[in-house]
Design a protein around this motif. Structure first.
Motif, mmCIF file in Angstrom:
data_model
loop_
_atom_site.group_PDB
_atom_site.id
_atom_site.type_symbol
_atom_site.label_atom_id
_atom_site.label_comp_id
_atom_site.label_asym_id
_atom_site.label_seq_id
_atom_site.Cartn_x
_atom_site.Cartn_y
_atom_site.Cartn_z
ATOM 1 N N ILE A 556 0.829 -1.205 0.000
ATOM 2 C CA ILE A 556 0.000 0.000 0.000
ATOM 3 C C ILE A 556 0.869 1.263 0.000
ATOM 4 N N ALA A 557 2.036 1.168 0.643
ATOM 5 C CA ALA A 557 2.917 2.328 0.722
ATOM 6 C C ALA A 557 3.356 2.760 -0.677
ATOM 7 N N LYS A 558 3.392 1.800 -1.616
ATOM 8 C CA LYS A 558 3.825 2.146 -2.978
ATOM 9 C C LYS A 558 2.680 2.753 -3.782
ATOM 10 N N LYS A 559 1.476 2.468 -3.380
ATOM 11 C CA LYS A 559 0.326 2.917 -4.180
ATOM 12 C C LYS A 559 -0.254 4.242 -3.694
ATOM 13 N N ALA A 560 -0.315 4.403 -2.350
ATOM 14 C CA ALA A 560 -0.989 5.589 -1.800
ATOM 15 C C ALA A 560 0.005 6.731 -1.618
ATOM 16 N N ASP A 561 -0.511 7.960 -1.497
ATOM 17 C CA ASP A 561 0.374 9.102 -1.261
ATOM 18 C C ASP A 561 0.801 9.174 0.196
ATOM 19 N N LYS A 562 -0.090 8.784 1.073
ATOM 20 C CA LYS A 562 0.230 8.789 2.499
ATOM 21 C C LYS A 562 -0.447 7.581 3.129
ATOM 22 N N VAL A 563 0.231 6.940 4.082
ATOM 23 C CA VAL A 563 -0.391 5.781 4.741
ATOM 24 C C VAL A 563 -0.407 6.013 6.243
ATOM 25 N N ILE A 564 -1.530 5.709 6.847
ATOM 26 C CA ILE A 564 -1.612 5.692 8.319
ATOM 27 C C ILE A 564 -1.860 4.230 8.688
ATOM 28 N N TYR A 565 -0.951 3.707 9.485
ATOM 29 C CA TYR A 565 -1.054 2.285 9.814
ATOM 30 C C TYR A 565 -1.851 2.069 11.098
ATOM 31 N N ILE A 566 -2.597 0.959 11.091
ATOM 32 C CA ILE A 566 -3.293 0.561 12.321
ATOM 33 C C ILE A 566 -2.949 -0.907 12.597
ATOM 34 N N PRO A 567 -2.983 -1.326 13.861
ATOM 35 C CA PRO A 567 -2.633 -2.716 14.163
ATOM 36 C C PRO A 567 -3.625 -3.717 13.570
ATOM 37 N N GLU A 568 -3.150 -4.936 13.456
ATOM 38 C CA GLU A 568 -3.980 -5.991 12.878
ATOM 39 C C GLU A 568 -4.966 -6.535 13.922
ATOM 40 N N THR A 569 -6.180 -6.796 13.496
ATOM 41 C CA THR A 569 -7.154 -7.456 14.378
ATOM 42 C C THR A 569 -8.138 -8.239 13.511
ATOM 43 N N LEU A 570 -9.144 -8.838 14.128
ATOM 44 C CA LEU A 570 -10.145 -9.572 13.348
ATOM 45 C C LEU A 570 -10.960 -8.582 12.518
ATOM 46 N N SER A 571 -11.406 -9.017 11.349
ATOM 47 C CA SER A 571 -12.094 -8.099 10.425
ATOM 48 C C SER A 571 -13.217 -7.315 11.085
ATOM 49 N N PHE A 572 -14.027 -8.010 11.889
ATOM 50 C CA PHE A 572 -15.206 -7.317 12.417
ATOM 51 C C PHE A 572 -14.843 -6.295 13.501
ATOM 52 N N LEU A 573 -13.613 -6.374 14.012
ATOM 53 C CA LEU A 573 -13.176 -5.396 15.018
ATOM 54 C C LEU A 573 -12.383 -4.243 14.388
ATOM 55 N N VAL A 574 -12.043 -4.370 13.117
ATOM 56 C CA VAL A 574 -11.233 -3.336 12.458
ATOM 57 C C VAL A 574 -11.862 -1.931 12.571
ATOM 58 N N PRO A 575 -13.187 -1.794 12.401
ATOM 59 C CA PRO A 575 -13.756 -0.434 12.473
ATOM 60 C C PRO A 575 -13.409 0.317 13.755
ATOM 61 N N ILE A 576 -13.283 -0.395 14.871
ATOM 62 C CA ILE A 576 -12.953 0.307 16.130
ATOM 63 C C ILE A 576 -11.592 0.985 15.976
ATOM 64 N N LEU A 577 -10.714 0.367 15.204
ATOM 65 C CA LEU A 577 -9.380 0.943 15.013
ATOM 66 C C LEU A 577 -9.339 1.896 13.820
ATOM 67 N N SER A 578 -9.979 1.507 12.721
ATOM 68 C CA SER A 578 -9.806 2.305 11.493
ATOM 69 C C SER A 578 -10.474 3.671 11.584
ATOM 70 N N VAL A 579 -11.451 3.817 12.503
ATOM 71 C CA VAL A 579 -12.115 5.123 12.602
ATOM 72 C C VAL A 579 -11.256 6.139 13.369
ATOM 73 N N ILE A 580 -10.329 5.645 14.191
ATOM 74 C CA ILE A 580 -9.567 6.564 15.066
ATOM 75 C C ILE A 580 -8.797 7.627 14.253
ATOM 76 N N PRO A 581 -7.999 7.229 13.240
ATOM 77 C CA PRO A 581 -7.295 8.274 12.477
ATOM 78 C C PRO A 581 -8.260 9.242 11.787
ATOM 79 N N LEU A 582 -9.434 8.749 11.423
ATOM 80 C CA LEU A 582 -10.399 9.629 10.740
ATOM 81 C C LEU A 582 -10.955 10.663 11.711
#
Ligand code: AGP
Length: 610
Positions: A556-582
């Motif tokens: 993803i680092a090669k494709k996007a202009d900027k990347v914000i990384y979040i830790p890995e978790t189960l798919s259904f728990l990802v939203p709890i993490l992915s919303v934080i940077p937003l």
């Protein structure tokens, strides 16, 4: 929506009322006013704008008075000006009323009262209350009876506090559909639309129910219904303390609430994980366990951010527990004729527990026999009291108008419910174990995301003046895209849209140019490759891509202009993490634009009108 405070006791009411209004300012904030009784007169002062404008004028009333009412307004009928600000009076200044809600039949009542000589000054629906109560007082009804008779005549919603100069040692409050709480102190009472105006004075409170009124003097109270039946009530304890509703060194409540998320998530989980049976203990659901096991369908209804949580829960309940689930805006649900049976469970999600549309949807579901559950944050709110059962978030008070910690805690609680439902049905012990292990890591993983603060602030600087933003996500991350866009809109006033990433090619792709920042939530999951293709589509049109990606993702680092990384978790728990940077990105952009982050224009924390 608007905020009400009333006081009767031994202290100086105006100062106490101002402090109470400041605590409620987040509910509505276009104008404010105070009325107090000074000997046999009612004195009133009002001001447009924030509470400190009112505070500057406080000396124009008797600041020693120990009885008064106050209001902070969020306009529904009539523009924000001093005439339309509350409290409202009748023509003889006999009565003053502060009101939350909407009086639907005010026009008819106005015509009637005008014939009796009443002159209306404001463009509000609320003023009619003062004239109507005063008309009963003039017919020699005591104050509580005048209010009760008024309640019989009015249609609509109200939380109101009433002063009358003929009864200088009495305060009456009444409610129907708009919250009202009474704090009990020593020889004093504080009435407020929200516990935050009360906690610094007392923890002992009474929740007034719909169609009830309370009559207070400084030493005692009595409650009766609109049918004039005396009510015995219970006194409850609030478990918040004052630090919990102060900024604690942060510039804004929103920032404080973003950074409180690890602790809030911890609290939402505390004591609820059953690591022996690999399920969850949810005490609030135990009374309905059997009905829940038999439920054939779940319908979730909510508004705004809570609706976004509902969308994520739909995926969770279907994937983990295999229960068909539907999600509907509460405002739509209440006016259709939804097909609901006794085998359905209707879940209402609401931070405040007072949102008018969600409450109406709940009542519709109850009428039709569904099992109803509430997922609320504010303890003792109307939705939690009217649902058959429910689970509290325990996120602590959320003051910033833009919801942050309530959203992630809603997702946490919904995950706990999904796990419980799944373990009641088809999920194995091993799978339950995997989920519990992942859940326990979440608060620490949120903390790790805060380390990207600098990158996010740089991005905020770069895009402070962007005109538009696009947010894309798929699967569990699609509602996160909606939430990211909503957060940015509400506090920065930048136009933003959230889309399922694959839908972009069906229209929004036309908007993409070098001036369009596109936030893509591209975490590692089964459709990751497809999201990467969506990023390529944006890049091919020169869009600037900010990717939210899983730690260690080099592609993803090669494709996007900027990347914000979040830790890995189960798919259904990802939203709890992915919303934080937003949340953080929206916050920093809004601050750089000089916006009023905690009280954005035109918004209110709790929308208690339709
Ligand atoms: C969230 O940031 C918004 N201010 C708003 O959409 C909110 O989520 C909505 O009004 C529902 O409120 P509730 O959760 O208190 O019912």
């Amino acid at each position: 929506m608007c905020g009400i405070v009333g006081y009767i006791g031994k202290k100086k009411a105006p100062r106490l009322l101002i402090e109470g209004l400041k605590r409620l300012e987040y509910r509505g904030y276009d104008s404010a006013g105070i009325s107090v009784i000074n000997k046999d007169k009612i004195e009133t002062v009002k001001a447009v704008g924030k509470i400190h404008n009112l505070e500057k004028r406080l000396n124009s009333i008797n600041t020693e008075s120990s009885i008064g009412i106050a209001h902070t307004r969020w306009a529904t009928h009539g523009e924000p000006n001093e005439t339309n600000a509350h409290p409202h009076m009748d023509n003889d200044n006999l009565v003053a009323v502060a009101h939350n809600g909407i009086i639907e039949n005010y026009h008819i009542l106005q015509q009637e009262l005008k014939k009796e000589g009443a002159e209306f000054k404001s463009a509000t629906d609320s003023e009619v209350l003062a004239h109507l109560i005063a008309s009963y007082i003039k017919k020699d009804f005591p104050l509580d009876e005048a209010v009760r008779r008024t309640m019989e005549r009015i249609e609509g919603t109200y939380g109101m506090v009433v002063l009358c100069r003929k009864y200088p040692d009495k305060l009456v409050a009444a409610r129907n559909g708009s919250p009202l709480i009474v704090g009990i102190g020593e020889n004093e009472f504080i009435v407020a639309s929200d516990a935050s105006a009360i906690v610094e004075h007392t923890r002992q409170i009474i929740y007034l129910h719909d169609r009830e009124l309370i009559m207070l003097n400084k030493d005692e109270y009595s409650i009766k219904t609109i049918q004039d039946i005396h009510v015995q009530t219970t006194i409850e304890d609030i478990d918040w303390d004052i630090e919990m509703i102060e900024k604690g060194g942060f510039d804004h409540f929103m920032l404080k609430e973003i950074f409180e998320q690890p602790e809030a998530l911890h609290n939402a989980m505390r004591g609820r994980l059953d690591e022996k049976e690999m399920t969850t203990h949810l005490g609030g659901l135990s009374s309905v366990k059997d009905r829940l096991r038999q439920t054939k369908r779940i319908i979730i209804t909510a508004c705004g951010t809570s609706w976004h949580s509902a969308l994520i829960a739909e995926y969770m309940f279907e994937e983990l527990a295999q229960i068909p689930t539907e999600v509907e805006y509460a405002s739509e649900f209440r006016y259709r004729n939804p097909i609901i049976t006794e085998e359905d469970t209707v879940i209402c999600i609401s931070q405040s527990g007072e949102t008018a549309d969600t409450l109406a949807a709940l009542r519709e579901a109850k009428r039709k026999g569904a099992l109803t559950l509430g997922i609320c944050n504010t303890v003792g709110g109307t939705i939690s009291r009217e649902t058959d059962a429910g689970v509290y978030l325990h996120a602590g008070p959320e003051i910033g108008v833009a919801s942050t910690k309530a959203f992630t805690c809603q997702l946490m609680v919904l995950s706990l419910i999904a796990l419980k439902l799944a373990r009641m049905r088809n999920m194995s012990h091993i799978q339950g174990d995997k989920i519990i292990t992942a859940l326990k890591k979440i608060p620490f993983q949120v903390k790790e995301i805060f380390e990207s603060d600098k990158i996010i602030q740089e991005l905020a600087q770069r895009f402070t003046y962007a005109q538009n933003f696009l947010y894309l996500g798929r699967g569990y991350n699609f509602p996160v895209a909606l939430e990211g866009a909503l957060k940015l809109k509400e506090i920065s006033y930048i136009h933003a849209e959230g889309y399922p990433a694959a839908e972009m090619k069906h229209g929004p792709i036309a908007l993409i140019s070098e001036n369009m920042p596109v936030v893509v939530i591209a975490t590692k999951n089964s459709i990751y490759e497809k999201v990467v293709s969506n990023i390529e589509e944006v890049k091919a049109r020169k869009g600037y891509v900010i990717a939210i990606a899983t730690d260690g993702d080099k592609t993803i680092a090669k494709k996007a202009d900027k990347v914000i990384y979040i830790p890995e978790t189960l798919s259904f728990l990802v939203p709890i993490l992915s919303v934080i940077p937003l949340q953080m990105l929206s916050y920093y952009i809004a601050v750089l634009k000089g916006r009023n982050v905690d009280q954005p224009r035109n918004l209110a924390k709790s929308v208690t009108v339709e």
